[in-house]
Design an enzyme around this catalytic site. Structure first.
Site, PDB file in Angstrom:
ATOM      1  N   ASP A  23      -5.707   6.743  -5.695  1.00 24.39           N
ATOM      2  CA  ASP A  23      -4.766   6.077  -4.794  1.00 24.39           C
ATOM      3  C   ASP A  23      -4.221   7.041  -3.741  1.00 24.39           C
ATOM      4  OD1 ASP A  23      -3.429   3.846  -3.894  1.00 24.39           O
ATOM      5  OD2 ASP A  23      -1.688   4.159  -5.186  1.00 24.39           O
ATOM      6  N   ASN A  71      -7.949  -6.015  -3.977  1.00 25.13           N
ATOM      7  CA  ASN A  71      -8.185  -5.337  -2.689  1.00 25.13           C
ATOM      8  C   ASN A  71      -8.955  -6.215  -1.686  1.00 25.13           C
ATOM      9  OD1 ASN A  71      -8.654  -2.039  -4.207  1.00 25.13           O
ATOM     10  ND2 ASN A  71      -6.803  -2.919  -3.311  1.00 25.13           N
TER      11      ASN A  71
HETATM   12  C1  IPE Z   1      -5.358   0.630  -7.063  1.00 30.70           C
HETATM   13  O1  IPE Z   1      -4.740   0.973  -5.905  1.00 30.70           O
HETATM   14  C2  IPE Z   1      -6.773   0.210  -6.780  1.00 30.70           C
HETATM   15  C3  IPE Z   1      -7.693   1.284  -6.457  1.00 30.70           C
HETATM   16  C4  IPE Z   1      -7.426   2.546  -6.499  1.00 30.70           C
HETATM   17  C5  IPE Z   1      -9.007   0.850  -6.086  1.00 30.70           C
HETATM   18  P1  IPE Z   1      -3.907  -0.084  -5.035  1.00 30.70           P
HETATM   19  O2  IPE Z   1      -3.385   0.664  -3.879  1.00 30.70           O
HETATM   20  O3  IPE Z   1      -4.725  -1.286  -4.759  1.00 30.70           O
HETATM   21  O4  IPE Z   1      -2.757  -0.502  -6.043  1.00 30.70           O
HETATM   22  P2  IPE Z   1      -1.256  -0.935  -5.755  1.00 30.70           P
HETATM   23  O5  IPE Z   1      -1.317  -2.000  -4.701  1.00 30.70           O
HETATM   24  O6  IPE Z   1      -0.525   0.277  -5.313  1.00 30.70           O
HETATM   25  O7  IPE Z   1      -0.753  -1.428  -7.072  1.00 30.70           O
HETATM   26  C1  IPE Z   2      -6.765   3.860  -2.466  1.00 28.40           C
HETATM   27  O1  IPE Z   2      -5.943   4.193  -1.399  1.00 28.40           O
HETATM   28  C2  IPE Z   2      -8.060   3.237  -2.026  1.00 28.40           C
HETATM   29  C3  IPE Z   2      -8.210   1.817  -2.367  1.00 28.40           C
HETATM   30  C4  IPE Z   2      -7.330   1.081  -2.991  1.00 28.40           C
HETATM   31  C5  IPE Z   2      -9.430   1.175  -1.959  1.00 28.40           C
HETATM   32  P1  IPE Z   2      -5.005   3.120  -0.712  1.00 28.40           P
HETATM   33  O2  IPE Z   2      -5.734   2.487   0.402  1.00 28.40           O
HETATM   34  O3  IPE Z   2      -4.431   2.187  -1.708  1.00 28.40           O
HETATM   35  O4  IPE Z   2      -3.858   4.074  -0.142  1.00 28.40           O
HETATM   36  P2  IPE Z   2      -2.293   3.800  -0.130  1.00 28.40           P
HETATM   37  O5  IPE Z   2      -1.876   3.458  -1.512  1.00 28.40           O
HETATM   38  O6  IPE Z   2      -2.082   2.659   0.815  1.00 28.40           O
HETATM   39  O7  IPE Z   2      -1.694   5.074   0.348  1.00 28.40           O
HETATM   40 MG    MG Z   3      -2.759   2.202  -2.841  1.00 32.99          MG
END
Ligand code: IPE
Ligand code: IPE
Ligand code: MG
Length: 250
Positions: A23, A71
């Site tokens: 994340d 996602n």
């Molecule tokens: C979790 O991250 C999913 C992945 C790392 C693919 P998200 O960014 O989607 O999760 P939330 O929204 O912070 O819970």
């Molecule tokens: C994780 O990084 C990647 C995916 C969930 C695909 P994020 O895109 O969730 O990054 P933040 O949480 O918005 O910083």
């Molecule tokens: Mg995230």
């Protein structure tokens, strides 16, 4: 050459199966005034580095949360860019996985992925099927609740399992992870203390390590720190400390 940190690792106590909630790509980018997509590109560098490091450190199975069912609801352009990055990664890294003895595996509702991604994914999974040094599992269009729903559907559709006979093992055997070892360690980057629908069944007795490091900054040394934390934690599985120590002596 091994770093000072790596020398502290006890080989026999390296976890078999590590999973990572990767994340923080978006935050990494916005801190630099860059687009979220740039953050995802950088995140791919971390994936390459961590897969290589995990194998070097003797981890047998690594599972990366790359894209959740939820996602799909992100802006269309971001989803498209993520799918393209995934495909590019597979095309570029497929041969390296083969050479390094790594088997590629994928879990999730894979039918929801674009056709071109599925084709590349299937090819590399087949090509690496007999590799034994490490299994790299990508969680794609993955959701922990969805996985349990899918397991329940499969069990019921078999038609020959009675309510009284069903046990934990039956459920485990219908999860996407049925062929993977027990999950020992779950790492989440970027500091948030939540599971975000990842491996809900499998984390029952996993150790959880959360680091504030954003995923695009995560490298071998961060992985080693997580492993050291794991080594210094007593896993009790509901027993007392005394019982665990005695079991170690036996
Ligand atoms: C979790 O991250 C999913 C992945 C790392 C693919 P998200 O960014 O989607 O999760 P939330 O929204 O912070 O819970
Ligand atoms: C994780 O990084 C990647 C995916 C969930 C695909 P994020 O895109 O969730 O990054 P933040 O949480 O918005 O910083
Ligand atoms: Mg995230």
């Amino acid at each position: 050459m091994k770093s000072k940190l790596e020398k502290l690792l006890i080989k026999s106590q390296v976890p078999n199966h590590v999973a990572i909630i990767m994340d923080g790509n978006g935050r990494w980018a916005s801190k630099r005034g860059l687009s979220r997509i740039r953050g995802h590109q950088e995140g791919m560098e971390s994936v390459k580095s961590v897969v290589k490091s995990a194998r070097e450190l003797g981890i047998k199975a690594i599972t990366l949360y790359a894209f959740s069912v939820q996602n799909w609801m992100r802006p269309k352009a971001e989803v498209k860019a993520l799918m393209k990055l995934l495909k590019d990664y597979l095309i570029k890294e497929g041969d390296k996985l083969s050479e390094k003895g790594i088997r590629l595996n994928a879990i999730g509702r894979l039918d929801d992925l674009p056709e071109d991604v599925c084709v590349v994914l299937d090819d590399i999974m087949e090509e690496t099927l007999h590799n034994r040094d490490m299994v790299l599992t990508l969680a794609l269009s993955y959701g922990g609740r969805e996985e349990i729903v899918d397991a329940a559907r499969s069990i019921i559709s078999r038609g020959d399992i009675t309510a009284e006979s069903i046990n934990e093992l039956d459920i485990s055997n219908y999860l996407y992870t049925k062929d993977l070892p027990e999950l020992d360690l779950l790492i989440r980057t970027s500091g948030e203390m939540r599971i975000s629908n990842f491996l809900l069944w499998q984390i029952a007795y996993s150790e959880i390590y959360v680091t504030s490091t954003l995923w695009p900054d995560f490298r071998k040394r961060h992985l080693i720190k997580a492993l050291l934390h794991y080594q210094n934690t007593e896993r009790r599985f509901g027993l007392t400390s005394d019982q665990i120590r005695k079991r170690e002596v036996l």
